[in-house]
Design a protein around this motif. Structure first.
Motif, PDB file in Angstrom:
ATOM      1  N   TRP A  78       0.826  -1.208   0.000  1.00 16.95           N
ATOM      2  CA  TRP A  78       0.000   0.000   0.000  1.00 16.95           C
ATOM      3  C   TRP A  78       0.863   1.263   0.000  1.00 16.95           C
ATOM      4  O   TRP A  78       0.480   2.282  -0.570  1.00 16.95           O
ATOM      5  CB  TRP A  78      -0.893   0.014   1.254  1.00 16.95           C
ATOM      6  N   LYS A  79       2.030   1.182   0.662  1.00 17.41           N
ATOM      7  CA  LYS A  79       2.891   2.359   0.792  1.00 17.41           C
ATOM      8  C   LYS A  79       3.853   2.497  -0.387  1.00 17.41           C
ATOM      9  O   LYS A  79       3.986   3.567  -0.996  1.00 17.41           O
ATOM     10  CB  LYS A  79       3.699   2.274   2.090  1.00 17.41           C
ATOM     11  N   ILE A  80       4.565   1.416  -0.700  1.00 16.65           N
ATOM     12  CA  ILE A  80       5.663   1.520  -1.657  1.00 16.65           C
ATOM     13  C   ILE A  80       5.173   1.642  -3.101  1.00 16.65           C
ATOM     14  O   ILE A  80       5.713   2.438  -3.884  1.00 16.65           O
ATOM     15  CB  ILE A  80       6.628   0.321  -1.508  1.00 16.65           C
ATOM     16  N   ALA A  81       4.142   0.872  -3.485  1.00 22.18           N
ATOM     17  CA  ALA A  81       3.728   0.851  -4.892  1.00 22.18           C
ATOM     18  C   ALA A  81       3.334   2.238  -5.421  1.00 22.18           C
ATOM     19  O   ALA A  81       3.851   2.673  -6.464  1.00 22.18           O
ATOM     20  CB  ALA A  81       2.601  -0.160  -5.097  1.00 22.18           C
ATOM     21  N   PRO A  82       2.440   2.994  -4.755  1.00 20.21           N
ATOM     22  CA  PRO A  82       2.103   4.315  -5.280  1.00 20.21           C
ATOM     23  C   PRO A  82       3.258   5.308  -5.199  1.00 20.21           C
ATOM     24  O   PRO A  82       3.411   6.173  -6.073  1.00 20.21           O
ATOM     25  CB  PRO A  82       0.918   4.765  -4.419  1.00 20.21           C
ATOM     26  N   ALA A  83       4.082   5.184  -4.152  1.00 20.96           N
ATOM     27  CA  ALA A  83       5.225   6.094  -4.015  1.00 20.96           C
ATOM     28  C   ALA A  83       6.166   5.958  -5.205  1.00 20.96           C
ATOM     29  O   ALA A  83       6.594   6.966  -5.802  1.00 20.96           O
ATOM     30  CB  ALA A  83       5.965   5.806  -2.707  1.00 20.96           C
TER      31      ALA A  83
END
Length: 476
Positions: A168-173
């Motif tokens: 949830w955190k790394i993919a969109p970042a």
């Protein structure tokens, strides 16, 4: 004559997982030793020590942020299509190594293998696939004609869904062109460290993802670092408030996904058997270690006795035990500390006069275990109806009218999620418009999809993760 259907043990093999004796920090594309004291991670089902984990000091966090800043200069300038290729590659590797990831998650976290195998890891891969598709389409996301990344994202994730919260955190970042310093929870670092190996396998440029392990001090160092441009946190409301105070007055953009005390509301016209499955999934999924768990059951008076009888019958079939057994429904509580909190609040509920019930079940001698539990005769004044227990404990309250259901559901400082069970579409829409919750499920519960935004109101935090909305927190 007994008609109980007995299951033969169906254990998943541990052989697919290679747990190293010790792990370093992942900084600038390599594993390096941390300068802190170090700590152990254990299997909560057996209390077996799994590995020694490095603890990142402030100096180590500074190195990770520096590596992320250096990598940002090139990562942010490559085309979205090129960034998408890396994300697609990571997603494919996750899918290829899904069994390994699922087994490791269950060993380190305590959750049943059927949940990590069938829910967590497939959803992790889906998030990377989804945001890989966004990487070259950011100008069409609705956040301006030429959106720019923020810079370095400092991300702190909890222990209840270690790998899913990482995704949830790394993919969109990464899709937006940011670089990352991520701190996993101290009790569940192993799948994050395996993800670091996946980054190496995907030839992700050094410094784009950095993973620093440690306890609260390490997280505070990540959040407070002056060269971090974005803070993303999932965890307790108490820590979320501390983070908000830390970043107040700074340039940092923040998203917080915090605690919850969700109402799962059952009307008299609901499909009751289906609703009971939704109640069980809402509170006993992942041992109740779910921020959006349906921990308050609001049931209409006219069907309350029938729902309760069906619920008790269903709970008697739940299997508590070895997380690696494919028949297990409820695994181990993540830590001794969390088990003590669950026990304390449950004892308070009983002392305050609520009726406590659990099905007969044999709990293992070793490890951290708590039987699925319901409390009846609960009022709004009971602490178990107000405070987040974060365990397999359900408070049952009754209501007579839709307006009373709304009033009771909203009578909480939290506002993360809610569920509505009814056959009337108009009632579903009316309830959804009245409930102060970031997500309202109708005739289902705990349904997640990478295309859907997730987040809360009030003390459940602010900002959204997932879907198109999840890009906003990582763009200027």
């Amino acid at each position: 004559m007994s008609t109980t259907f007995e299951y033969a043990p169906a254990p998943e093999s541990r052989a697919i997982v290679d747990i190293k004796p010790s792990y370093g920090l992942f900084i600038d594309g390599d594993f390096v030793d941390g300068h802190g004291e170090g700590f152990t991670t254990i299997n909560p089902a057996t209390e077996e020590v799994l590995a020694e984990i490095s603890e990142a000091t402030d100096a180590d966090v500074d190195l990770a942020v520096h590596a992320a800043r250096k990598a940002f200069r090139s990562w942010s300038r490559i085309s979205g299509a090129e960034r998408g290729k890396y994300l697609f590659r990571i997603a494919r590797i996750i899918a290829e190594r899904s069994r390994e990831l699922a087994v490791l998650e269950s060993i380190d976290n305590g959750k049943p293998i059927k949940e990590s195998r069938d829910v967590d890891v497939p959803t992790v891969a889906a998030h990377f696939f989804y945001y890989a598709g966004w990487a070259d389409k950011l100008e069409h996301a609705g956040f301006g004609p030429d959106p720019k990344p923020l810079g370095v994202a400092g991300q702190v994730i909890p222990w209840n869904f270690p790998l899913l919260m990482l995704a949830w955190k790394i993919a969109p970042a990464l899709a937006c062109g940011n670089t990352v310093v991520l701190k996993p929870a101290e009790t569940t670092p192993l799948t994050a460290l395996l993800f670091a190996e996946i980054c190496q396998q995907a030839d992700l440029p050094p410094g784009v993802v950095n993973i620093v392990t440690g306890a609260g001090g390490t997280g505070r160092a990540v959040v407070a670092h002056p060269d971090v441009d974005k803070v993303a946190f999932t965890g307790s409301t108490e820590v979320g408030k501390a983070i908000a105070r830390t970043v107040a007055g700074s340039h940092k953009k923040v998203t917080l996904e915090l605690g919850g005390k969700a109402a799962n509301i059952v009307f008299d016209d609901a499909p009751l058997d289906q609703a009971v499955e939704g109640i069980v999934n809402g509170i006993f999924f992942n041992q109740g270690h779910v921020c959006c768990a349906g921990s308050r059951l609001l049931v209409q008076e006219s069907v309350a006795d029938e729902v309760l009888a069906k619920l008790k019958t269903r709970m008697a079939t739940l299997r508590v035990g070895d997380p690696l057994d494919k028949n297990t429904d409820i695994g181990a509580i993540n830590s001794a500390e969390q088990l003590a909190k669950i026990r304390a609040l449950s004892d308070i509920g009983e002392a305050e006069g609520a009726g406590r019930w659990s099905p007969a079940c044999d709990l293992p001698d070793k490890g951290f275990w708590f039987a699925p539990t319901i409390f009846t005769g609960v009022s709004q004044a009971h602490r178990i109806a107000r405070e987040e227990i974060f365990g397999p404990v359900l408070s049952v309250l009754a209501f007579r009218t839709p307006s009373e259901a709304v009033e009771k559901a909203n009578n909480t400082p939290f506002g993360l999620s809610a569920g509505v069970w009814t056959e009337k579409g108009s009632r579903i829409l009316w309830m959804a418009s009245q409930l102060r919750a970031g997500v309202v499920w109708s005739n289902t519960f705990n349904r997640f999809d990478p295309t859907s935004p997730f987040g809360g109101y009030k003390e459940s935090g602010y900002g959204r993760e997932g879907g198109r909305h999840g890009l906003e927190g990582y763009l200027q």
